[in-house]
Write a protein that holds these residues in place. Structure first.
Motif, PDB file in Angstrom:
ATOM      1  N   LEU A 263       8.323  -2.696   4.779  1.00 18.19           N
ATOM      2  CA  LEU A 263       8.951  -3.950   4.335  1.00 18.19           C
ATOM      3  C   LEU A 263       9.399  -3.904   2.873  1.00 18.19           C
ATOM      4  CD1 LEU A 263       6.516  -6.518   6.024  1.00 18.19           C
ATOM      5  CD2 LEU A 263       8.813  -5.876   6.815  1.00 18.19           C
ATOM      6  N   GLY A 264       9.821  -2.740   2.416  1.00 18.82           N
ATOM      7  CA  GLY A 264      10.302  -2.605   1.042  1.00 18.82           C
ATOM      8  C   GLY A 264       9.277  -2.078   0.064  1.00 18.82           C
ATOM      9  N   ASP A 265       7.990  -2.115   0.433  1.00 13.83           N
ATOM     10  CA  ASP A 265       6.976  -1.528  -0.440  1.00 13.83           C
ATOM     11  C   ASP A 265       7.248  -0.027  -0.589  1.00 13.83           C
ATOM     12  OD1 ASP A 265       5.780  -3.970  -0.709  1.00 13.83           O
ATOM     13  OD2 ASP A 265       4.104  -3.554   0.639  1.00 13.83           O
ATOM     14  N   HIS A 266       7.010   0.489  -1.782  1.00 14.37           N
ATOM     15  CA  HIS A 266       7.196   1.911  -2.067  1.00 14.37           C
ATOM     16  C   HIS A 266       8.631   2.361  -1.792  1.00 14.37           C
ATOM     17  CE1 HIS A 266       2.886   2.039  -2.591  1.00 14.37           C
ATOM     18  NE2 HIS A 266       2.743   1.500  -1.400  1.00 14.37           N
ATOM     19  N   TRP A 267       9.583   1.419  -1.911  1.00 14.25           N
ATOM     20  CA  TRP A 267      11.007   1.716  -1.759  1.00 14.25           C
ATOM     21  C   TRP A 267      11.361   2.172  -0.344  1.00 14.25           C
ATOM     22  CZ3 TRP A 267      13.491   0.116  -6.058  1.00 14.25           C
ATOM     23  CH2 TRP A 267      12.773   0.086  -7.247  1.00 14.25           C
ATOM     24  N   MET A 268      10.594   1.713   0.640  1.00  8.23           N
ATOM     25  CA  MET A 268      10.839   2.154   2.007  1.00  8.23           C
ATOM     26  C   MET A 268      10.825   0.985   2.992  1.00  8.23           C
ATOM     27  SD  MET A 268       8.748   5.764   2.378  1.00  8.23           S
ATOM     28  CE  MET A 268       7.315   5.309   1.413  1.00  8.23           C
ATOM     29  N   GLY A 269      11.431   1.205   4.135  1.00 10.90           N
ATOM     30  CA  GLY A 269      11.296   0.339   5.292  1.00 10.90           C
ATOM     31  C   GLY A 269      10.674   1.149   6.412  1.00 10.90           C
ATOM     32  N   GLU A 270      10.534   0.522   7.563  1.00  8.57           N
ATOM     33  CA  GLU A 270       9.944   1.207   8.709  1.00  8.57           C
ATOM     34  C   GLU A 270       8.508   1.647   8.427  1.00  8.57           C
ATOM     35  OE1 GLU A 270      11.439   2.584  12.344  1.00  8.57           O
ATOM     36  OE2 GLU A 270      11.006   0.561  11.698  1.00  8.57           O
ATOM     37  N   LYS A 271       8.072   2.811   8.955  1.00 13.22           N
ATOM     38  CA  LYS A 271       6.654   3.138   8.890  1.00 13.22           C
ATOM     39  C   LYS A 271       6.353   4.618   8.692  1.00 13.22           C
ATOM     40  CE  LYS A 271       8.037   2.783  13.472  1.00 13.22           C
ATOM     41  NZ  LYS A 271       8.953   1.815  14.091  1.00 13.22           N
ATOM     42  N   THR A 272       7.363   5.456   8.593  1.00 13.15           N
ATOM     43  CA  THR A 272       7.135   6.886   8.731  1.00 13.15           C
ATOM     44  C   THR A 272       6.721   7.599   7.442  1.00 13.15           C
ATOM     45  OG1 THR A 272       9.551   7.101   8.604  1.00 13.15           O
ATOM     46  CG2 THR A 272       8.537   7.178  10.784  1.00 13.15           C
ATOM     47  N   PHE A 273       5.725   7.066   6.763  1.00 14.89           N
ATOM     48  CA  PHE A 273       5.051   7.819   5.705  1.00 14.89           C
ATOM     49  C   PHE A 273       3.603   7.368   5.702  1.00 14.89           C
ATOM     50  CE2 PHE A 273       4.462   9.892   1.560  1.00 14.89           C
ATOM     51  CZ  PHE A 273       5.154  11.066   1.813  1.00 14.89           C
ATOM     52  N   PHE A 274       2.814   7.835   4.746  1.00  9.88           N
ATOM     53  CA  PHE A 274       1.363   7.757   4.873  1.00  9.88           C
ATOM     54  C   PHE A 274       0.659   6.753   3.965  1.00  9.88           C
ATOM     55  CE2 PHE A 274       1.979  12.356   6.239  1.00  9.88           C
ATOM     56  CZ  PHE A 274       1.774  12.097   7.592  1.00  9.88           C
ATOM     57  N   HIS A 275       1.363   5.873   3.308  1.00 15.80           N
ATOM     58  CA  HIS A 275       0.674   4.832   2.548  1.00 15.80           C
ATOM     59  C   HIS A 275      -0.091   3.928   3.512  1.00 15.80           C
ATOM     60  CE1 HIS A 275       3.951   6.175  -0.099  1.00 15.80           C
ATOM     61  NE2 HIS A 275       3.220   5.747  -1.124  1.00 15.80           N
ATOM     62  N   ASP A 276      -1.129   3.269   2.992  1.00 14.50           N
ATOM     63  CA  ASP A 276      -1.919   2.360   3.830  1.00 14.50           C
ATOM     64  C   ASP A 276      -1.060   1.268   4.463  1.00 14.50           C
ATOM     65  OD1 ASP A 276      -4.197   3.772   3.278  1.00 14.50           O
ATOM     66  OD2 ASP A 276      -5.302   2.084   2.402  1.00 14.50           O
ATOM     67  N   THR A 277       0.036   0.932   3.814  1.00 14.31           N
ATOM     68  CA  THR A 277       0.979  -0.046   4.357  1.00 14.31           C
ATOM     69  C   THR A 277       1.351   0.297   5.797  1.00 14.31           C
ATOM     70  OG1 THR A 277       1.875  -0.274   2.131  1.00 14.31           O
ATOM     71  CG2 THR A 277       3.210  -1.124   3.924  1.00 14.31           C
ATOM     72  N   SER A 278       1.411   1.583   6.098  1.00 13.74           N
ATOM     73  CA  SER A 278       1.820   2.051   7.412  1.00 13.74           C
ATOM     74  C   SER A 278       0.646   2.529   8.264  1.00 13.74           C
ATOM     75  CB  SER A 278       2.832   3.199   7.253  1.00 13.74           C
ATOM     76  OG  SER A 278       3.100   3.806   8.484  1.00 13.74           O
ATOM     77  N   THR A 279      -0.276   3.268   7.641  1.00 14.30           N
ATOM     78  CA  THR A 279      -1.283   3.990   8.424  1.00 14.30           C
ATOM     79  C   THR A 279      -2.583   3.221   8.659  1.00 14.30           C
ATOM     80  OG1 THR A 279      -2.129   5.056   6.404  1.00 14.30           O
ATOM     81  CG2 THR A 279      -0.412   6.219   7.640  1.00 14.30           C
ATOM     82  N   ARG A 280      -2.798   2.165   7.895  1.00 15.96           N
ATOM     83  CA  ARG A 280      -4.004   1.352   8.049  1.00 15.96           C
ATOM     84  C   ARG A 280      -3.666   0.150   8.925  1.00 15.96           C
ATOM     85  NH1 ARG A 280      -7.116  -0.682   2.613  1.00 15.96           N
ATOM     86  NH2 ARG A 280      -8.835  -1.862   3.534  1.00 15.96           N
ATOM     87  N   VAL A 281      -4.471  -0.109   9.919  1.00 13.55           N
ATOM     88  CA  VAL A 281      -4.136  -1.163  10.887  1.00 13.55           C
ATOM     89  C   VAL A 281      -5.301  -2.128  11.059  1.00 13.55           C
ATOM     90  CG1 VAL A 281      -2.448   0.188  12.195  1.00 13.55           C
ATOM     91  CG2 VAL A 281      -4.886   0.329  12.805  1.00 13.55           C
ATOM     92  N   PRO A 282      -5.003  -3.344  11.510  1.00 13.22           N
ATOM     93  CA  PRO A 282      -6.097  -4.254  11.844  1.00 13.22           C
ATOM     94  C   PRO A 282      -6.837  -3.743  13.078  1.00 13.22           C
ATOM     95  CG  PRO A 282      -4.003  -5.183  12.540  1.00 13.22           C
ATOM     96  CD  PRO A 282      -3.682  -3.935  11.778  1.00 13.22           C
TER      97      PRO A 282
END
Length: 556
Positions: free
Chosen positions: A333-352
């Protein structure tokens, strides 16, 4: 007590976009109430930051490196044992209502003569599930045809029966708005995200699947596992009223990124930042259009959880049903200058991950938060244990969470989590001039450090999760952290050496095989017959035979 399992998965739901995980504006009381009745896991990680391979790890209980379905469109090979196989062996049915993103191994099935319309063939083709309704929720169309010809198939037919009569009501109504002149405002165009989807709220995708889940449970004979797998809040980012108007730019959280992060970006990370998606979501106007719709989709999902949980309580099913709620990955969602999910920040890889167990053994942990390192592959062995089966730990690479749910342990046995991504089929691999072999990345993280290794001769990335929880400062080139990097590589190497392909013999069987060959006539390293136990060579002592010359007659 015989228990059922309601396994709820949302698609692309960030861990921090629920109020029980700390979101200040997005209130999710029904999911929060589930957490208050169960255990909320605070460090749950997926095994790949993309739908297909993440789900294949969840459904097999195995790392991507083991099952080989490394991306969307990469089939899960015939022979991989799935959650359904394990549960049916334990006497529990395993049913799908919703999405899997599974691609069948058609070549492997043909080689083995498995007909897709046979019982076994259908299960192999559907990731081990018996199908009540599969809905991968995507029916986009382009000049070369549909992305998934079977996407939203039953849902589209249902919509047409209700009067939403176009060739693709999934797009034209459920995922698009409408202007005053009757023009469809496609949800694919992010500028239309603030529009209300042109559909009655109760007919949209999330309520539809909730209804289908309830219909399954009404007719199901237990014990059963129902994988109720929702499509949203995955894009297209658009939601019907009243949710379309609930949130605005004032509810959009400050973006998590820095100029230095982008200027000093690792070459592979910079490649992801520079994609069309990354560039688009780096714009604040895009975030202010998309994120309120994303929040509305989550709010709608929470309300549907209220409907679902109320039905369970009214029917008494909450007394015999374990409820598991999670996601397959997050969304930048724009965090770390990215959209979608295909990298390894917790924004993408950590889930509820929330688990409610109605049994008295779980009373001690109700409403608690667990800080253990947990992986999505832990769900399969947990489910097997709930079903009363023996966990095949030579196949399942995760570990059961039941000891944590019962208050017997506070931590898992692991001291790191793993996530993998194969971008060999993406345009980025061409942009970086990386071979198919080298277009792969691995993440290994513990509670303090996160190391990202990229094949192809690139340096590693390193984040200090304790002092830099937002993962803005890459320490991969820091000489002061060389020892930490070496230690994390040691852990990654340890993981890579696991015998993950030895799935046909259990540990107990291997131990039992030790020395057994000697009892079947194999005599190695014995010089004299008296140098070993007589019982092992009983077939080789006290025997007599004629000279061969007396048996074989001379020729001619």
């Amino acid at each position: 007590m015989t228990r059922n399992i309601l396994f709820i998965m949302f698609d692309q739901l960030r861990w921090d976009y629920l109020s029980c995980y700390g979101h200040p504006h997005l209130h999710t009381p029904h999911i929060d109430r589930l957490a208050a009745r169960g255990v909320r896991f605070d460090r749950a990680y997926i095994q790949s930051p993309i739908c297909g391979s993440s789900r294949m790890s969840t459904y097999t209980g195995r790392y991507v490196h083991s099952h080989g379905a490394t991306g969307n469109g990469i089939p899960l090979k015939v022979g991989e044992i799935t959650l359904g196989d394990h549960l049916r062996k334990a006497g529990m049915g395993c049913w799908l209502v919703g999405k899997t993103h599974m691609r069948a191994d058609a070549e492997g099935m043909a080689r083995l003569g498995l007909e897709p319309d046979s019982l076994i063939g259908a299960r192999v083709a559907e990731c081990g599930f018996d199908v009540f309704e599969r809905d991968d929720g995507m029916f986009p169309e382009g000049p070369d045809g549909a992305y998934d010809p079977d996407g939203a198939k039953t849902y589209n037919e249902w919509l047409r029966d209700k009067g939403y009569d176009t060739d693709n009501p999934w797009h034209d109504f459920a995922n698009s708005g409408l202007d005053a002149e009757g023009n469809v405002l496609s949800g694919w165009f992010l500028k239309n995200s603030p529009e209300a989807a042109n559909i009655a709220e109760e007919d949209s995708e999330t309520p539809y699947l909730t209804g289908r889940g309830i219909e399954f449970m009404q007719q199901a004979e237990g014990p059963w596992c129902c994988h109720l797998s929702y499509i949203k809040p995955h894009w297209p980012y658009i939601v019907p009223e009243p949710y379309a108007s609930m949130y605005g730019p004032e509810h959009v959280l400050p973006v998590v990124r820095s100029d230095a992060e982008r200027q000093n970006a690792h070459p592979v990370l910079k490649g992801f930042m520079d994609t069309k998606i990354g560039q688009t979501f780096s714009r604040q106007d895009v975030r202010e259009a998309v994120i309120p719709a994303y929040m509305g989709l989550i709010k709608q999902a929470d309300d549907q959880m209220g409907r679902l949980f109320a039905w369970l309580e009214e029917t008494g099913r909450d007394k015999d049903t374990v409820i598991v709620l999670t996601s397959d990955h997050g969304d930048f969602l724009g965090d770390h200058w990215m959209g979608e999910k295909t990298f390894f920040h917790d924004t993408s890889t950590r889930v509820p991950l929330i688990i409610y167990d109605p049994s008295p053994e779980a009373d001690a942990t109700r409403g608690t938060v667990c800080d253990a390192l947990v992986e999505s592959i832990d769900l399969a062995p947990t489910f097997v244990e709930i079903a009363g089966g023996a966990v095949a730990d030579h196949i399942l690479e995760g570990e059961s969470l039941m000891p944590i749910l019962r208050g017997e342990r506070a931590e898992t046995r692991r001291d790191y989590v793993i996530c993998e991504y194969d971008y060999s089929a993406s345009p980025l691999a061409k942009l970086l001039n990386v071979s198919v072999r080298d277009a792969v990345m691995f993440m290994i993280a513990d509670k303090r450090w996160k190391l990202i290794h990229c094949e192809g001769g690139f340096r590693p990335l390193l984040f200090d999760l304790e002092n830099d929880p937002q993962e803005l400062v890459d320490l991969g080139e820091s000489a002061a952290h060389a020892e930490v990097i070496a230690q994390m590589y040691d852990k990654l190497f340890q993981w890579a050496r696991r015998p993950s392909q030895r799935t046909t013999r259990s540990e107990a069987q291997l131990i039992g095989m030790r020395g057994k060959s000697g009892r079947r006539g194999i005599v190695l390293g014995v010089y004299d017959e008296n140098d070993t136990a007589p019982e092992l060579t009983v077939k080789y002592r006290g025997r007599s035979a004629k000279p061969w010359q007396e048996i074989v007659r001379p020729k001619g």
